[in-house]
Write a protein that holds these residues in place. Structure first.
Motif, PDB file in Angstrom:
ATOM      1  N   MET A   1       0.833  -1.197   0.000  1.00  0.00           N
ATOM      2  CA  MET A   1       0.000   0.000   0.000  1.00  0.00           C
ATOM      3  C   MET A   1       0.866   1.245   0.000  1.00  0.00           C
ATOM      4  O   MET A   1       1.892   1.305   0.688  1.00  0.00           O
ATOM      5  CB  MET A   1      -0.919   0.009   1.215  1.00  0.00           C
ATOM      6  N   THR A   2       0.468   2.282  -0.719  1.00  0.00           N
ATOM      7  CA  THR A   2       1.210   3.533  -0.757  1.00  0.00           C
ATOM      8  C   THR A   2       0.713   4.450   0.325  1.00  0.00           C
ATOM      9  O   THR A   2      -0.485   4.523   0.615  1.00  0.00           O
ATOM     10  CB  THR A   2       1.034   4.210  -2.115  1.00  0.00           C
ATOM     11  N   GLN A   3       1.607   5.148   0.948  1.00  0.00           N
ATOM     12  CA  GLN A   3       1.254   6.078   2.025  1.00  0.00           C
ATOM     13  C   GLN A   3       0.827   7.409   1.444  1.00  0.00           C
ATOM     14  O   GLN A   3       1.407   7.902   0.493  1.00  0.00           O
ATOM     15  CB  GLN A   3       2.446   6.265   2.958  1.00  0.00           C
ATOM     16  N   SER A   4      -0.237   8.004   1.996  1.00  0.00           N
ATOM     17  CA  SER A   4      -0.755   9.275   1.500  1.00  0.00           C
ATOM     18  C   SER A   4       0.233  10.381   1.787  1.00  0.00           C
ATOM     19  O   SER A   4       0.825  10.467   2.868  1.00  0.00           O
ATOM     20  CB  SER A   4      -2.112   9.572   2.155  1.00  0.00           C
ATOM     21  N   THR A   5       0.425  11.258   0.789  1.00  0.00           N
ATOM     22  CA  THR A   5       1.344  12.395   0.940  1.00  0.00           C
ATOM     23  C   THR A   5       0.603  13.698   1.171  1.00  0.00           C
ATOM     24  O   THR A   5       1.173  14.771   0.992  1.00  0.00           O
ATOM     25  CB  THR A   5       2.198  12.523  -0.324  1.00  0.00           C
ATOM     26  N   ALA A   6      -0.709  13.635   1.539  1.00  0.00           N
ATOM     27  CA  ALA A   6      -1.472  14.864   1.760  1.00  0.00           C
ATOM     28  C   ALA A   6      -0.952  15.589   2.991  1.00  0.00           C
ATOM     29  O   ALA A   6      -0.532  14.979   3.978  1.00  0.00           O
ATOM     30  CB  ALA A   6      -2.955  14.539   1.932  1.00  0.00           C
ATOM     31  N   THR A   7      -0.941  16.904   2.915  1.00  0.00           N
ATOM     32  CA  THR A   7      -0.469  17.726   4.031  1.00  0.00           C
ATOM     33  C   THR A   7      -1.440  17.630   5.196  1.00  0.00           C
ATOM     34  O   THR A   7      -2.648  17.815   5.002  1.00  0.00           O
ATOM     35  CB  THR A   7      -0.326  19.183   3.590  1.00  0.00           C
ATOM     36  N   PRO A   8      -0.956  17.310   6.407  1.00  0.00           N
ATOM     37  CA  PRO A   8      -1.884  17.220   7.548  1.00  0.00           C
ATOM     38  C   PRO A   8      -2.447  18.594   7.903  1.00  0.00           C
ATOM     39  O   PRO A   8      -1.772  19.619   7.784  1.00  0.00           O
ATOM     40  CB  PRO A   8      -1.011  16.646   8.669  1.00  0.00           C
ATOM     41  N   LEU A   9      -3.684  18.596   8.358  1.00  0.00           N
ATOM     42  CA  LEU A   9      -4.372  19.818   8.739  1.00  0.00           C
ATOM     43  C   LEU A   9      -4.803  19.723  10.208  1.00  0.00           C
ATOM     44  O   LEU A   9      -5.085  18.625  10.700  1.00  0.00           O
ATOM     45  CB  LEU A   9      -5.612  20.057   7.867  1.00  0.00           C
ATOM     46  N   PRO A  10      -4.873  20.842  10.918  1.00  0.00           N
ATOM     47  CA  PRO A  10      -5.377  20.808  12.290  1.00  0.00           C
ATOM     48  C   PRO A  10      -6.868  20.502  12.320  1.00  0.00           C
ATOM     49  O   PRO A  10      -7.544  20.539  11.287  1.00  0.00           O
ATOM     50  CB  PRO A  10      -5.077  22.222  12.803  1.00  0.00           C
ATOM     51  N   PRO A  11      -7.420  20.198  13.482  1.00  0.00           N
ATOM     52  CA  PRO A  11      -8.872  19.936  13.578  1.00  0.00           C
ATOM     53  C   PRO A  11      -9.686  21.155  13.158  1.00  0.00           C
ATOM     54  O   PRO A  11      -9.173  22.284  13.110  1.00  0.00           O
ATOM     55  CB  PRO A  11      -9.064  19.607  15.076  1.00  0.00           C
ATOM     56  N   PRO A  12     -10.966  20.951  12.833  1.00  0.00           N
ATOM     57  CA  PRO A  12     -11.795  22.088  12.366  1.00  0.00           C
ATOM     58  C   PRO A  12     -11.862  23.246  13.354  1.00  0.00           C
ATOM     59  O   PRO A  12     -11.773  24.408  12.966  1.00  0.00           O
ATOM     60  CB  PRO A  12     -13.166  21.447  12.129  1.00  0.00           C
ATOM     61  N   LYS A  13     -12.024  22.955  14.652  1.00  0.00           N
ATOM     62  CA  LYS A  13     -12.095  24.032  15.631  1.00  0.00           C
ATOM     63  C   LYS A  13     -10.787  24.813  15.705  1.00  0.00           C
ATOM     64  O   LYS A  13     -10.783  26.035  15.890  1.00  0.00           O
ATOM     65  CB  LYS A  13     -12.454  23.470  16.997  1.00  0.00           C
ATOM     66  N   GLU A  14      -9.657  24.097  15.541  1.00  0.00           N
ATOM     67  CA  GLU A  14      -8.365  24.774  15.569  1.00  0.00           C
ATOM     68  C   GLU A  14      -8.193  25.659  14.332  1.00  0.00           C
ATOM     69  O   GLU A  14      -7.577  26.730  14.402  1.00  0.00           O
ATOM     70  CB  GLU A  14      -7.250  23.739  15.646  1.00  0.00           C
ATOM     71  N   ARG A  15      -8.760  25.249  13.202  1.00  0.00           N
ATOM     72  CA  ARG A  15      -8.680  26.074  11.992  1.00  0.00           C
ATOM     73  C   ARG A  15      -9.395  27.407  12.194  1.00  0.00           C
ATOM     74  O   ARG A  15      -8.880  28.463  11.829  1.00  0.00           O
ATOM     75  CB  ARG A  15      -9.308  25.330  10.811  1.00  0.00           C
ATOM     76  N   ARG A  16     -10.566  27.334  12.812  1.00  0.00           N
ATOM     77  CA  ARG A  16     -11.295  28.579  13.041  1.00  0.00           C
ATOM     78  C   ARG A  16     -10.565  29.458  14.054  1.00  0.00           C
ATOM     79  O   ARG A  16     -10.505  30.673  13.906  1.00  0.00           O
ATOM     80  CB  ARG A  16     -12.706  28.261  13.534  1.00  0.00           C
ATOM     81  N   ARG A  17      -9.985  28.815  15.090  1.00  0.00           N
ATOM     82  CA  ARG A  17      -9.284  29.605  16.103  1.00  0.00           C
ATOM     83  C   ARG A  17      -8.075  30.305  15.502  1.00  0.00           C
ATOM     84  O   ARG A  17      -7.798  31.472  15.807  1.00  0.00           O
ATOM     85  CB  ARG A  17      -8.849  28.690  17.248  1.00  0.00           C
ATOM     86  N   LEU A  18      -7.356  29.610  14.623  1.00  0.00           N
ATOM     87  CA  LEU A  18      -6.197  30.230  13.987  1.00  0.00           C
ATOM     88  C   LEU A  18      -6.619  31.387  13.088  1.00  0.00           C
ATOM     89  O   LEU A  18      -5.948  32.432  13.048  1.00  0.00           O
ATOM     90  CB  LEU A  18      -5.435  29.176  13.172  1.00  0.00           C
ATOM     91  N   ARG A  19      -7.736  31.219  12.355  1.00  0.00           N
ATOM     92  CA  ARG A  19      -8.201  32.317  11.512  1.00  0.00           C
ATOM     93  C   ARG A  19      -8.576  33.544  12.336  1.00  0.00           C
ATOM     94  O   ARG A  19      -8.245  34.685  11.994  1.00  0.00           O
ATOM     95  CB  ARG A  19      -9.405  31.857  10.685  1.00  0.00           C
ATOM     96  N   GLU A  20      -9.261  33.316  13.455  1.00  0.00           N
ATOM     97  CA  GLU A  20      -9.674  34.439  14.291  1.00  0.00           C
ATOM     98  C   GLU A  20      -8.480  35.080  14.990  1.00  0.00           C
ATOM     99  O   GLU A  20      -8.468  36.302  15.213  1.00  0.00           O
ATOM    100  CB  GLU A  20     -10.698  33.959  15.314  1.00  0.00           C
ATOM    101  N   SER A  21      -7.474  34.290  15.350  1.00  0.00           N
ATOM    102  CA  SER A  21      -6.282  34.869  15.977  1.00  0.00           C
ATOM    103  C   SER A  21      -5.517  35.765  15.014  1.00  0.00           C
ATOM    104  O   SER A  21      -4.832  36.698  15.433  1.00  0.00           O
ATOM    105  CB  SER A  21      -5.378  33.749  16.496  1.00  0.00           C
TER     106      SER A  21
END
Length: 388
Positions: A1-21
């Protein structure tokens, strides 16, 4: 099996917190990544996941916001060239001017509002300074939102002032709330949509409508919606809240809120077909709110009116309590101390002639009375037995 090379993302709540910060709106993030605001909202709510180049651009933006938040963990207001005043002995600073975000999106509120009352800031500022900062951030946008809810300028200003007066009365609770802006916004909406306003004579007359024909039609379409539908539409398409946040603020289930939103959009699109797309509807709502020159009162006046109103109602409550205690004491003083059975009403006895009132005697009755008076008064003579 090939390992996914997608860039990891923070959880949805953390995404909103980073945008607001980073003091960014969903529209600004969407412009930088190259997607729509609805897509960014879905990413932050966890309903969808970015893929391909959009994911790489979104991950890069979040990484920049993470680094920026690490350099300046506490962001209290919009960037300003003036240094922040020292907290303790210095006089209360003037309220901070509205951020550039509120100038470009008059309906939405500044994303820094959720960070406006962090524990570090509330410990450094006095309650009056923290309240003035929250008022400077929220009041301009809330007045425009209340106008879209009611269509009345004076009622919009009054709703915002009453909400902030209530917030000042309950300031320890509001200061510790995770979202003080949401607390004040909910209080504003509740007061603006109260059905008791229709009983007030001055609230029955709305002000002059907008000059633009399209704006008049849009405002009329909004006011024709039921209040829960109007509120859900404004929170989701005007303020930019997610569906769960809109459901929580309107105290309804997510399914019911989604149905209200869909019906509200359909009703508006029936009157104005060009607003069938949510992005166009958001833009038109922003323009409609920007046309009105609505200004809120100064925070010092709002705090003074709130304290005056609180003193009035406190004295009224004390006077009512004293009157109630006096009435209770008077009742206890004048109440009977023993039980007195009630007198039963008389009953008519059958077979007994009714009592006749006395009147003048007839000639026969007068003769009989004279004969009786002439006789012995002691009665008949005593009979004595004799022996034989």
């Amino acid at each position: 099996m090939t390992q996914s090379t997608a860039t990891p993302l923070p959880p949805p709540k953390e995404r909103r917190r980073l945008r607001e910060s980073g003091a960014l709106t969903q529209a600004q993030v969407a412009a930088r990544v190259g997607v729509t605001r609805e897509t960014v909202r879905g990413w932050e709510a966890g309903r969808t996941t970015p893929r391909g180049r959009k994911r790489e651009a979104y991950a890069k933006l979040l990484a920049e916001l993470t680094a920026h938040a690490a350099d300046s963990p506490v962001r209290t207001d919009a960037p300003s060239p003036e240094p922040a005043p020292s907290p303790a002995p210095s006089p209360a600073p003037e309220p901070a001017p509205p951020s550039p975000v509120s100038a470009s999106e008059p309906v939405a509120e500044s994303p820094a509002l959720t960070l406006a009352l962090t524990p570090a800031l509330t410990s450094a500022l006095t309650p009056a300074q923290a309240f003035d900062g929250l008022y400077a951030f929220c009041a301009p946008a809330l007045v425009r939102q209340a106008y879209l809810l009611t269509g009345r300028r004076e009622l919009a200003r009054e709703s915002v002032e009453r909400a902030f007066q209530l917030a000042w009365q309950r300031w320890p609770e509001v200061a510790r709330d995770p979202d003080p802006a949401g607390w004040v916004r909910a209080a504003t909406y509740e007061y603006a949509l109260s059905p008791w306003h229709r009983l007030r004579p001055r609230s029955r007359h709305s002000g002059p409508p907008p000059a633009d024909a399209f704006s008049r039609t849009l405002l009329d379409a909004l006011l024709k919606l039921p209040p829960p539908y109007r509120r859900a539409l404004l929170l989701y398409d005007g303020v930019g809240l997610g569906l769960p946040e809109t459901a929580a603020e309107t105290e309804a289930s997510t399914r019911a809120t989604a149905n209200r939103l869909l019906h509200a959009r359909e009703a508006v699109a029936t009157r104005l077909p060009e607003l069938a797309h949510p992005a166009e509807l958001h833009r038109r709502l922003v323009e409609l709110a920007s046309l009105e020159r609505l200004r809120a009162a100064r925070p010092l006046a709002v705090r003074a009116d709130g304290e005056r109103r609180a003193r009035f109602w406190t004295r009224a409550a004390i006077a009512f309590t004293v009157a109630l205690i006096g009435a209770t004491a008077l009742t206890l003083r004048t109440a009977p101390t023993h039980y007195e059975p009630p007198v039963s009403p008389g009953e008519t006895v059958r077979g007994v002639p009714p009592k006749v009132a006395p009147g003048s005697l007839s000639a026969g009755e007068l003769a009989l009375r004279a004969k009786l008076r002439e006789g012995t008064a002691s009665g008949p003579q005593r009979l004595v037995p004799q022996a034989r």
